[in-house]
Design a protein around this motif. Structure first.
Motif, mmCIF file in Angstrom:
data_model
loop_
_atom_site.group_PDB
_atom_site.id
_atom_site.type_symbol
_atom_site.label_atom_id
_atom_site.label_comp_id
_atom_site.label_asym_id
_atom_site.label_seq_id
_atom_site.Cartn_x
_atom_site.Cartn_y
_atom_site.Cartn_z
ATOM 1 N N ASP A 109 0.829 -1.211 0.000
ATOM 2 C CA ASP A 109 0.000 0.000 0.000
ATOM 3 C C ASP A 109 0.863 1.260 0.000
ATOM 4 O OD1 ASP A 109 -2.329 -1.465 -0.023
ATOM 5 O OD2 ASP A 109 -2.662 -1.352 2.140
ATOM 6 N N CYS A 110 1.920 1.258 0.819
ATOM 7 C CA CYS A 110 2.806 2.424 0.866
ATOM 8 C C CYS A 110 3.519 2.611 -0.472
ATOM 9 C CB CYS A 110 3.825 2.260 1.991
ATOM 10 S SG CYS A 110 3.127 2.401 3.656
ATOM 11 N N LYS A 111 3.891 1.501 -1.092
ATOM 12 C CA LYS A 111 4.561 1.566 -2.392
ATOM 13 C C LYS A 111 3.605 2.095 -3.463
ATOM 14 C CE LYS A 111 5.767 -2.439 -4.017
ATOM 15 N NZ LYS A 111 6.556 -3.675 -4.217
ATOM 16 N N THR A 112 2.357 1.640 -3.413
ATOM 17 C CA THR A 112 1.357 2.092 -4.381
ATOM 18 C C THR A 112 1.106 3.589 -4.246
ATOM 19 O OG1 THR A 112 0.292 -0.074 -4.372
ATOM 20 C CG2 THR A 112 -1.015 1.780 -5.179
ATOM 21 N N PHE A 113 1.088 4.060 -3.006
ATOM 22 C CA PHE A 113 0.816 5.478 -2.750
ATOM 23 C C PHE A 113 2.084 6.187 -2.271
ATOM 24 C CE2 PHE A 113 -3.197 3.219 -2.366
ATOM 25 C CZ PHE A 113 -4.031 4.000 -3.157
ATOM 26 N N LYS A 114 3.208 5.868 -2.904
ATOM 27 C CA LYS A 114 4.497 6.441 -2.499
ATOM 28 C C LYS A 114 4.545 7.954 -2.654
ATOM 29 C CE LYS A 114 6.612 5.157 -6.965
ATOM 30 N NZ LYS A 114 5.422 4.442 -7.471
ATOM 31 N N GLY A 115 3.624 8.506 -3.462
ATOM 32 C CA GLY A 115 3.576 9.954 -3.618
ATOM 33 C C GLY A 115 3.348 10.678 -2.300
ATOM 34 N N TYR A 116 2.675 10.014 -1.357
ATOM 35 C CA TYR A 116 2.443 10.635 -0.047
ATOM 36 C C TYR A 116 3.741 10.802 0.748
ATOM 37 C CZ TYR A 116 -2.582 9.708 -0.727
ATOM 38 O OH TYR A 116 -3.873 9.671 -1.204
ATOM 39 N N PHE A 117 4.788 10.083 0.346
ATOM 40 C CA PHE A 117 6.069 10.168 1.054
ATOM 41 C C PHE A 117 6.981 11.237 0.461
ATOM 42 C CE2 PHE A 117 4.519 6.034 2.266
ATOM 43 C CZ PHE A 117 5.056 5.771 3.516
ATOM 44 N N ASP A 118 6.489 11.986 -0.546
ATOM 45 C CA ASP A 118 7.372 12.964 -1.189
ATOM 46 C C ASP A 118 7.528 14.209 -0.325
ATOM 47 O OD1 ASP A 118 5.119 14.581 -1.557
ATOM 48 O OD2 ASP A 118 4.935 14.145 -3.698
ATOM 49 N N GLN A 119 8.410 15.091 -0.761
ATOM 50 C CA GLN A 119 8.757 16.259 0.046
ATOM 51 C C GLN A 119 7.604 17.256 0.166
ATOM 52 O OE1 GLN A 119 12.357 17.488 -1.952
ATOM 53 N NE2 GLN A 119 13.640 16.098 -0.755
ATOM 54 N N ARG A 120 6.775 17.345 -0.859
ATOM 55 C CA ARG A 120 5.639 18.280 -0.806
ATOM 56 C C ARG A 120 4.654 17.851 0.276
ATOM 57 N NH1 ARG A 120 0.557 18.472 -3.052
ATOM 58 N NH2 ARG A 120 0.916 16.567 -4.283
ATOM 59 N N HIS A 121 4.334 16.560 0.309
ATOM 60 C CA HIS A 121 3.385 16.085 1.328
ATOM 61 C C HIS A 121 4.002 16.163 2.723
ATOM 62 C CE1 HIS A 121 1.224 14.407 -2.153
ATOM 63 N NE2 HIS A 121 0.167 14.401 -1.365
ATOM 64 N N LEU A 122 5.312 15.874 2.819
ATOM 65 C CA LEU A 122 5.987 15.963 4.121
ATOM 66 C C LEU A 122 5.940 17.401 4.636
ATOM 67 C CD1 LEU A 122 7.757 14.834 6.415
ATOM 68 C CD2 LEU A 122 9.751 15.303 4.977
ATOM 69 N N ALA A 123 6.206 18.367 3.764
ATOM 70 C CA ALA A 123 6.175 19.775 4.176
ATOM 71 C C ALA A 123 4.793 20.157 4.695
ATOM 72 C CB ALA A 123 6.569 20.671 3.001
ATOM 73 N N ALA A 124 3.757 19.705 4.005
ATOM 74 C CA ALA A 124 2.389 20.024 4.424
ATOM 75 C C ALA A 124 2.077 19.405 5.777
ATOM 76 C CB ALA A 124 1.402 19.533 3.371
ATOM 77 N N ARG A 125 2.546 18.154 5.994
ATOM 78 C CA ARG A 125 2.284 17.485 7.275
ATOM 79 C C ARG A 125 3.043 18.166 8.420
ATOM 80 N NH1 ARG A 125 2.585 12.693 3.989
ATOM 81 N NH2 ARG A 125 4.753 12.302 4.605
ATOM 82 N N LYS A 126 4.313 18.547 8.176
ATOM 83 C CA LYS A 126 5.100 19.196 9.230
ATOM 84 C C LYS A 126 4.512 20.557 9.595
ATOM 85 C CE LYS A 126 8.228 17.807 10.940
ATOM 86 N NZ LYS A 126 8.361 16.886 12.109
ATOM 87 N N LEU A 127 4.053 21.289 8.580
ATOM 88 C CA LEU A 127 3.451 22.597 8.841
ATOM 89 C C LEU A 127 2.181 22.432 9.665
ATOM 90 C CD1 LEU A 127 3.417 25.643 8.411
ATOM 91 C CD2 LEU A 127 2.179 25.255 6.264
#
Length: 234
Positions: free
Chosen positions: A83-101
């Motif tokens: 599942d994580c591999k299929t939706f690996k886009g969620y692990f990118d830097q843009r999503h990480l920045a949004a989560r940290k903010l």
């Protein structure tokens, strides 16, 4: 699958590992303490403690067996990694920045801006291809062999479905084949997968390349000594 659902699966793995690990380390501690001390309650209430130990043992046996199944329709390590591999886009830097903010704003940190979050994420690990996640599956392979060879037979023949005509000697042999080092290495592997995915998701950390030891709570033995002492003095 939504971003929230992927994270919920990662948290689910951590919860599964914690529950079965607590059962295992309490089981191990009771065995260890019983061999070191002469607790009256264990001698007087031996049937209760035997049932307690058996229940704990089957709890961690069944928990580990489930995690290392390969079913595509049930929760297990392979399904989570897929599942994580299929939706690996969620692990990118843009999503990480949004989560940290979002995380820092929820905690009232006024110093975190979009620029701060973007800067943080720019230095994070990237997970752009399936090979990044396949290394986690490879990390599982040694533990999977232990589960298939020694833990699944107990689950299939005793704990989940009892084979017709299975003897006491066979049961003892099957349980005896699962030594503590093997169990702990399998728990450690599942823990490492969970920590790898969590660390990447929350902080943009690289996946762990080596199996990390599960941090068993240090207070287990002292609490059990207190419990057994109290039970023995009544």
């Amino acid at each position: 699958m939504t971003e929230e659902e992927v994270y919920a699966r990662i948290e689910q793995l951590q919860g599964e590992v914690d529950r079965l690990a607590l059962a295992y380390y309490h089981w191990k501690a009771i065995h260890s303490l019983a061999s070191q001390h002469d607790f009256q309650t264990i001698n007087i209430h031996s049937s209760f403690w035997a049932a307690t130990l058996y229940s704990m043992q089957n709890t961690y046996i069944l928990g580990l067996a489930k995690l290392f199944d390969k079913s595509a329709s049930a929760f297990n390590l392979d399904k989570l990694i897929t599942d994580c591999k299929t939706f690996k886009g969620y692990f990118d830097q843009r999503h990480l920045a949004a989560r940290k903010l979002k995380e820092n704003q929820q905690h009232g940190s006024s110093s975190w801006t979009q620029e701060t979050a973007d800067s943080y994420a720019a230095g994070a690990a990237t997970f752009n291809n399936e090979a990044d996640f396949n290394q986690l599956i490879t990390l599982c392979d040694p533990s999977r062999k232990i589960v298939i060879s020694h833990i699944h037979p107990i689950r299939h023949q005793i704990a989940a479905h009892t084979n017709l005509g299975i003897t006491k000697a066979t049961i003892e042999e099957l349980y005896g084949a699962v030594d503590t080092d093997s169990v702990e290495s399998v728990i450690d592997t599942a823990h490492t997968i969970g920590q790898s995915l969590y660390g990447a998701w929350i902080n943009g950390h690289e996946f762990l390349s080596q199996v990390k030891h599960y941090p068993a709570p240090p207070h287990i033995e002292s609490e059990l000594v207190d419990l057994l002492d109290r039970a023995s003095s009544r």
